[in-house]
Scaffold this motif. Structure first.
Motif, PDB file in Angstrom:
ATOM      1  N   VAL A 121       0.914  -1.187  -0.141  1.00  0.00           N
ATOM      2  CA  VAL A 121       0.341  -0.175  -0.313  1.00  0.00           C
ATOM      3  C   VAL A 121       1.232   1.212  -0.029  1.00  0.00           C
ATOM      4  CG1 VAL A 121      -2.060  -0.721   1.305  1.00  0.00           C
ATOM      5  CG2 VAL A 121       0.101  -0.477   2.544  1.00  0.00           C
ATOM      6  N   ASP A 122       2.539   1.240  -0.057  1.00  0.00           N
ATOM      7  CA  ASP A 122       2.849   2.196   0.364  1.00  0.00           C
ATOM      8  C   ASP A 122       3.574   3.023  -1.083  1.00  0.00           C
ATOM      9  OD1 ASP A 122       4.456   0.527   0.987  1.00  0.00           O
ATOM     10  OD2 ASP A 122       6.214   1.086   1.850  1.00  0.00           O
ATOM     11  N   ILE A 127      -0.541   8.778   2.955  1.00  0.00           N
ATOM     12  CA  ILE A 127      -0.396   7.574   2.494  1.00  0.00           C
ATOM     13  C   ILE A 127       1.225   7.434   2.608  1.00  0.00           C
ATOM     14  CG2 ILE A 127       0.715   5.473   1.195  1.00  0.00           C
ATOM     15  CD1 ILE A 127      -2.023   5.890  -0.284  1.00  0.00           C
ATOM     16  N   ASP A 155       2.415   6.471   6.961  1.00  0.00           N
ATOM     17  CA  ASP A 155       4.246   5.146   6.302  1.00  0.00           C
ATOM     18  C   ASP A 155       5.094   5.770   7.634  1.00  0.00           C
ATOM     19  OD1 ASP A 155       5.736   3.482   5.197  1.00  0.00           O
ATOM     20  OD2 ASP A 155       6.512   4.065   3.772  1.00  0.00           O
ATOM     21  N   LEU A 160       1.123   1.637   8.695  1.00  0.00           N
ATOM     22  CA  LEU A 160       1.619   0.616   7.660  1.00  0.00           C
ATOM     23  C   LEU A 160       1.708  -0.611   7.698  1.00  0.00           C
ATOM     24  CD1 LEU A 160       0.985   3.391   4.379  1.00  0.00           C
ATOM     25  CD2 LEU A 160      -0.649   2.413   6.020  1.00  0.00           C
ATOM     26  N   TRP A 192      -7.458  -3.172   4.956  1.00  0.00           N
ATOM     27  CA  TRP A 192      -6.926  -2.061   3.825  1.00  0.00           C
ATOM     28  C   TRP A 192      -7.947  -2.632   2.465  1.00  0.00           C
ATOM     29  CZ3 TRP A 192      -2.948   2.222   3.052  1.00  0.00           C
ATOM     30  CH2 TRP A 192      -4.303   4.030   2.400  1.00  0.00           C
ATOM     31  N   ASN A 201      -5.750   9.351  -3.720  1.00  0.00           N
ATOM     32  CA  ASN A 201      -5.947   9.503  -2.139  1.00  0.00           C
ATOM     33  C   ASN A 201      -7.319   9.766  -2.101  1.00  0.00           C
ATOM     34  OD1 ASN A 201      -4.267  10.624   0.452  1.00  0.00           O
ATOM     35  ND2 ASN A 201      -6.069  11.891   0.710  1.00  0.00           N
ATOM     36  N   VAL A 253      -7.792   6.703   0.521  1.00  0.00           N
ATOM     37  CA  VAL A 253      -7.642   7.141   1.531  1.00  0.00           C
ATOM     38  C   VAL A 253      -9.245   7.926   1.784  1.00  0.00           C
ATOM     39  CG1 VAL A 253      -6.795   8.196   3.411  1.00  0.00           C
ATOM     40  CG2 VAL A 253      -5.292   6.989   1.883  1.00  0.00           C
TER      41      VAL A 253
END
Length: 210
Positions: free
Chosen positions: A95-96, A103, A107, A112, A120, A201, A205
């Protein structure tokens, strides 16, 4: 002329003739050209034949990128494939790999973890739409993303990674349609622009309260 003198002249002539004949045979055996007499009794000296090699003037040119979208990074289709690769990595739990500001923030806070990533991406899916060239180095890609917006869990307060994973598991996936702007970097590879990251994003997110 007395007979003795006449005999000496004849002998001398015979010797000269023999020497000339022997010289001619020697030249012929060595493969050397024998000068041929011309009309006035003189010999013609053969001219040397020389060959000149023309220099190679061929110029090899290299064609630089023409600047058309069809050649730079594969055009809009190349941008679409690059976005597809990033979303596929996200779906696998990396996910990073999508570096949106929020994000990156999570992180940096070491939130994360694999457990959070697994919660997620549970229920995550996406569908790519049209890709449109907007300039020589930019393109937009339409995408529909279904994802849990982890910002809703993050906004519940100061959570540990374990608590964030549990809160994220309780979320329901939401579907968002966005248009992601992509650009070519110096290596002619596609990546999201700043506005493209904002669009991602929003879909991945949501909004962070802090």
């Amino acid at each position: 002329m007395n007979e003795a003198r006449q005999g000496r002249h004849l002998l001398k002539g015979a010797v000269y003739s023999a020497l000339a004949f022997g010289l001619a045979i020697s030249l012929g055996a060595c493969g050397a050209p024998v000068p041929e007499p011309v009309g006035d009794g003189e010999t013609e000296v053969p001219e040397e034949v020389t060959q000149t090699t023309e220099p190679d003037t061929t110029i090899t040119s290299q064609t630089a990128p023409s600047g058309s979208q069809s050649t730079l990074g594969g055009g809009a289709e190349g941008a679409k494939q690059a976005l597809d690769a990033e979303l596929m990595l996200f779906q696998r739990g990396d996910v990073d790999e999508i570096d949106t500001p929020t994000i990156d923030q999570m992180d940096d806070q070491d939130l994360l973890t694999p457990a959070v990533a697994q919660a997620w991406v549970d229920g995550f899916s996406y569908t790519l739409g049209d890709a449109t060239e907007t300039s020589q180095t930019t393109a937009t890609v339409d995408v529909t993303i279904t994802c849990k917006k982890i910002g809703e869990a993050y906004n519940q307060g100061s959570l540990t990674p374990g608590q964030l994973a549990e809160a994220t598991m309780q979320l329901k996936p939401q579907t968002t349609q966005v248009s992601v702007e992509m650009m070519l970097d110096d290596d002619y590879e596609w990546e999201p622009t700043a506005s493209g990251l904002e669009a991602l994003n929003s879909a991945l997110v949501g909004t962070l309260a802090r």
